[in-house]
Motif scaffolding. Structure first.
Motif, mmCIF file in Angstrom:
data_model
loop_
_atom_site.group_PDB
_atom_site.id
_atom_site.type_symbol
_atom_site.label_atom_id
_atom_site.label_comp_id
_atom_site.label_asym_id
_atom_site.label_seq_id
_atom_site.Cartn_x
_atom_site.Cartn_y
_atom_site.Cartn_z
ATOM 1 N N ALA A 33 -14.474 35.739 -13.093
ATOM 2 C CA ALA A 33 -14.274 36.287 -11.758
ATOM 3 C C ALA A 33 -15.407 35.808 -10.858
ATOM 4 O O ALA A 33 -16.473 35.427 -11.347
ATOM 5 C CB ALA A 33 -14.275 37.816 -11.822
ATOM 6 N N PRO A 34 -15.209 35.844 -9.550
ATOM 7 C CA PRO A 34 -16.311 35.542 -8.645
ATOM 8 C C PRO A 34 -17.406 36.600 -8.767
ATOM 9 O O PRO A 34 -17.112 37.791 -8.915
ATOM 10 C CB PRO A 34 -15.653 35.593 -7.257
ATOM 11 N N THR A 35 -18.650 36.194 -8.746
ATOM 12 C CA THR A 35 -19.780 37.114 -8.777
ATOM 13 C C THR A 35 -20.816 36.640 -7.763
ATOM 14 O O THR A 35 -20.660 35.571 -7.149
ATOM 15 C CB THR A 35 -20.432 37.164 -10.172
ATOM 16 N N MET A 36 -21.890 37.410 -7.611
ATOM 17 C CA MET A 36 -22.949 37.031 -6.676
ATOM 18 C C MET A 36 -23.548 35.679 -7.047
ATOM 19 O O MET A 36 -23.828 34.851 -6.184
ATOM 20 C CB MET A 36 -24.041 38.107 -6.678
ATOM 21 N N SER A 70 -17.463 31.240 -6.733
ATOM 22 C CA SER A 70 -16.161 30.615 -7.003
ATOM 23 C C SER A 70 -15.730 30.804 -8.449
ATOM 24 O O SER A 70 -14.785 30.158 -8.907
ATOM 25 C CB SER A 70 -16.218 29.117 -6.670
ATOM 26 N N GLY A 71 -16.419 31.695 -9.163
ATOM 27 C CA GLY A 71 -16.105 31.900 -10.575
ATOM 28 C C GLY A 71 -16.836 30.893 -11.442
ATOM 29 O O GLY A 71 -17.359 29.879 -10.953
ATOM 30 N N PRO A 72 -16.888 31.122 -12.757
ATOM 31 C CA PRO A 72 -17.636 30.239 -13.653
ATOM 32 C C PRO A 72 -16.901 28.940 -13.948
ATOM 33 O O PRO A 72 -15.672 28.860 -13.817
ATOM 34 C CB PRO A 72 -17.760 31.083 -14.926
ATOM 35 N N GLU A 73 -17.657 27.925 -14.337
ATOM 36 C CA GLU A 73 -17.044 26.726 -14.914
ATOM 37 C C GLU A 73 -16.487 27.106 -16.287
ATOM 38 O O GLU A 73 -17.142 27.810 -17.061
ATOM 39 C CB GLU A 73 -18.083 25.622 -15.063
ATOM 40 N N LEU A 74 -15.276 26.662 -16.589
ATOM 41 C CA LEU A 74 -14.615 27.125 -17.809
ATOM 42 C C LEU A 74 -15.387 26.784 -19.085
ATOM 43 O O LEU A 74 -15.494 27.641 -19.980
ATOM 44 C CB LEU A 74 -13.192 26.580 -17.874
ATOM 45 N N PRO A 75 -15.949 25.574 -19.256
ATOM 46 C CA PRO A 75 -16.705 25.301 -20.492
ATOM 47 C C PRO A 75 -17.882 26.264 -20.678
ATOM 48 O O PRO A 75 -18.140 26.733 -21.793
ATOM 49 C CB PRO A 75 -17.191 23.868 -20.302
ATOM 50 N N PRO A 105 -10.044 27.614 -9.811
ATOM 51 C CA PRO A 105 -9.823 26.730 -10.961
ATOM 52 C C PRO A 105 -9.996 27.432 -12.309
ATOM 53 O O PRO A 105 -9.254 27.150 -13.254
ATOM 54 C CB PRO A 105 -10.891 25.637 -10.762
ATOM 55 N N CYS A 106 -10.948 28.353 -12.406
ATOM 56 C CA CYS A 106 -11.186 29.022 -13.689
ATOM 57 C C CYS A 106 -10.039 29.932 -14.099
ATOM 58 O O CYS A 106 -9.960 30.361 -15.260
ATOM 59 C CB CYS A 106 -12.495 29.812 -13.641
#
Length: 259
Positions: free
Chosen positions: A70-73, A77-82, A154-155
């Protein structure tokens, strides 16, 4: 807005998830999901993991162990999936609760979903997503008012292929509560309403309903649609919760859980 029930009364709730999908219900507080001894043991394991593993900023004064999808501070834009998947391998939420307590939490979700099975999110090649994250709010911390409805980041692509996007539930188990504050505040404002476009303004215009969730209690609610926040925490004991999200699978046969 939320039903308050004991674990023994879960069967009287019917298919709460279906009722939430139709916006007939908002959610439930389930009291006494874990016994005090189970909470104490889980806290010991959580504190050990907190010392050993990296945590990430959620909002000012609050952090997570495990990466939220999820988006966080720190990652708007959310985490990179890897990166997210690697964190999911290092912090395994069922290990914090223990096998029997974790299964009881999943059983609560099953009962609230009218007997549907709970399934955990995996990538197409079988790698597990996080089942839950540990969220810690120190004294002075609070979350901004928000909905857990996110744009097509994207994530989230793989998740969105597997679930019904319209309903995203938030759930968490309380492990420790602050001396003052830390309640869940639910506002009568729904995502998509004109009043919800400015969350801060909406929170100032509408009085919330506050829910005190004590250690061992669990809460499940329609956090994707309803505006909510964590009230300011005060006191030396952090607010510690273990939780995540849930949606129905595309065919509606199961409840998909991730964090």
């Amino acid at each position: 807005m939320l039903a308050e029930v004991s674990r023994a009364e879960l069967g009287q709730q019917g298919d709460l998830v279906d009722a939430m999908a139709r916006m007939q219900r908002v959610g439930a507080v389930v009291h006494g999901v874990l016994e005090p001894a189970e909470v104490s043991a889980a806290l010991e394991r959580a504190e050990a993991a907190w010392r050993d593993l990296p945590h990430r900023a959620l909002c000012e004064g609050a952090s997570t162990l495990g990466v939220m999808l999820a988006p966080t501070m720190s990652e708007p834009s959310g985490p990179e999936l890897p990166q997210y998947l690697a964190a999911a391998e290092s912090f395994v939420a069922p290990d914090v609760l223990g096998a029997s307590a974790w299964q009881r939490v999943m059983n609560v979700l099953t009962e609230l979903a009218g007997g549907r099975a709970v399934t955990h999110l995996h990538t197409a090649d079988g790698r597990p997503y996080a089942r839950a994250t540990l969220r810690v709010f120190q004294s002075g911390a609070q979350s901004p008012p928000h909905n857990d409805t996110y744009p097509a980041l994207p994530c989230l692509e793989e998740l969105d292929r597997q679930r019904q996007r319209e309903l995203q539930l938030s759930w968490y188990l309380m492990l420790s509560a602050p001396e003052r504050g830390g309640q869940l505040a639910l506002f009568p404002v729904v995502h998509g309403d004109p009043a919800a476009r400015d969350a801060e303004a909406a929170a100032q215009l509408h009085a919330p309903t506050l829910y005190d969730v004590r250690p061992g209690d669990m809460i499940v609610f329609d956090g994707g649609r309803y505006l909510h926040r964590v009230e300011r925490c005060e006191g030396p004991t952090p607010r510690r919760t273990l939780g995540g999200f849930a949606s129905l699978t595309r065919d509606g046969s199961a409840l998909l859980v991730w964090s």
